[in-house]
Scaffold this motif. Structure first.
Motif, short mmCIF file in Angstrom:
data_model
loop_
_atom_site.label_atom_id
_atom_site.label_comp_id
_atom_site.label_asym_id
_atom_site.label_seq_id
_atom_site.Cartn_x
_atom_site.Cartn_y
_atom_site.Cartn_z
N PRO A 57 -1.96 52.53 5.14
CA PRO A 57 -2.30 51.81 3.91
C PRO A 57 -3.28 50.69 4.21
N ARG A 58 -4.24 50.54 3.33
CA ARG A 58 -5.23 49.49 3.50
C ARG A 58 -4.63 48.16 3.10
N ARG A 59 -5.01 47.16 3.83
CA ARG A 59 -4.54 45.82 3.48
C ARG A 59 -5.41 45.29 2.36
N ASN A 60 -4.76 44.70 1.39
CA ASN A 60 -5.48 44.17 0.25
C ASN A 60 -5.53 42.65 0.38
N PHE A 61 -6.72 42.13 0.64
CA PHE A 61 -6.89 40.70 0.81
C PHE A 61 -7.39 40.02 -0.46
N ALA A 62 -7.50 40.75 -1.56
CA ALA A 62 -8.02 40.17 -2.79
C ALA A 62 -7.14 39.03 -3.31
N PRO A 63 -5.80 39.16 -3.35
CA PRO A 63 -5.00 38.02 -3.83
C PRO A 63 -5.15 36.79 -2.93
N LEU A 64 -5.24 36.99 -1.63
CA LEU A 64 -5.42 35.88 -0.72
C LEU A 64 -6.79 35.22 -0.94
N ALA A 65 -7.80 36.04 -1.14
CA ALA A 65 -9.15 35.50 -1.38
C ALA A 65 -9.19 34.70 -2.68
N ARG A 66 -8.54 35.21 -3.73
CA ARG A 66 -8.51 34.48 -5.01
C ARG A 66 -7.76 33.16 -4.86
N THR A 67 -6.66 33.17 -4.12
CA THR A 67 -5.89 31.95 -3.92
C THR A 67 -6.70 30.92 -3.14
N MET A 68 -7.38 31.38 -2.10
CA MET A 68 -8.21 30.45 -1.32
C MET A 68 -9.37 29.89 -2.15
N ALA A 69 -9.97 30.73 -2.99
CA ALA A 69 -11.05 30.25 -3.86
C ALA A 69 -10.53 29.21 -4.85
N ALA A 70 -9.35 29.45 -5.39
CA ALA A 70 -8.76 28.49 -6.33
C ALA A 70 -8.46 27.17 -5.63
N LEU A 71 -7.91 27.23 -4.42
CA LEU A 71 -7.62 26.01 -3.67
C LEU A 71 -8.90 25.24 -3.33
N CYS A 72 -9.93 25.97 -2.94
CA CYS A 72 -11.22 25.31 -2.65
C CYS A 72 -11.78 24.64 -3.91
N GLY A 73 -11.64 25.29 -5.04
CA GLY A 73 -12.09 24.70 -6.30
C GLY A 73 -11.33 23.45 -6.66
N THR A 76 -12.39 20.67 -4.25
CA THR A 76 -13.74 20.19 -4.60
C THR A 76 -13.71 19.31 -5.85
N ALA A 77 -12.97 19.73 -6.87
CA ALA A 77 -12.86 18.92 -8.09
C ALA A 77 -12.20 17.59 -7.79
N TRP A 78 -11.13 17.61 -6.99
CA TRP A 78 -10.46 16.35 -6.64
C TRP A 78 -11.43 15.42 -5.91
N PHE A 79 -12.17 15.95 -4.95
CA PHE A 79 -13.11 15.13 -4.18
C PHE A 79 -14.19 14.55 -5.09
N PHE A 80 -14.71 15.36 -6.01
CA PHE A 80 -15.74 14.88 -6.94
C PHE A 80 -15.21 13.73 -7.78
N PHE A 81 -14.05 13.90 -8.40
CA PHE A 81 -13.51 12.85 -9.25
C PHE A 81 -13.06 11.64 -8.44
#
Length: 113
Positions: A57-73, A76-81
């Motif tokens: 079975p292939r490993r699905n990294f899409a949920p991990l990638a979405r979570t990391m993108a959300a955390l980065c966002g 970034t928003a916290w740092f800006f404000f």
């Protein structure tokens, strides 16, 4: 005593003459029961075993990638404000009350008179 291929019968069809021996399991089979796969002749059961071993079975990294993108966002928003808040706190209170500009305008008007 050695038995040749001509005297062997198909494992699945006892009335049919065997045409090949499966190299994996060693049983004899007729033309309908064997197949060629990766330049080898295999019976259906050995082919199924071989194909299930190679499929992982292939490993699905899409949920991990979405979570990391959300955390980065969020970071970034916290740092800006945070930076904007620090800049607003660093400005003098007269700037926020508009007394700096009023004082300059009043000084200019007094000079003209």
């Amino acid at each position: 005593m050695r038995t040749g291929l001509q005297q062997q019968r198909c494992l699945n069809h006892s009335l049919r003459e065997a045409v090949a021996r499966c190299p994996s399991c060693g049983f004899y089979f007729c033309r309908e029961c064997i197949t060629e796969h990766d330049e080898r002749i295999l019976c259906a059961s050995c082919l199924k075993k071989q194909s299930t071993k190679t499929e992982r079975p292939r490993r699905n990294f899409a949920p991990l990638a979405r979570t990391m993108a959300a955390l980065c966002g969020i970071v970034t928003a916290w740092f800006f404000f945070y930076i904007v808040g620090r800049l607003l706190l660093a400005t003098p209170t007269q700037f926020h009350e508009a007394t700096v500009w009023k004082n300059k305008v009043q000084d200019e008007m007094e000079r003209e008179q």
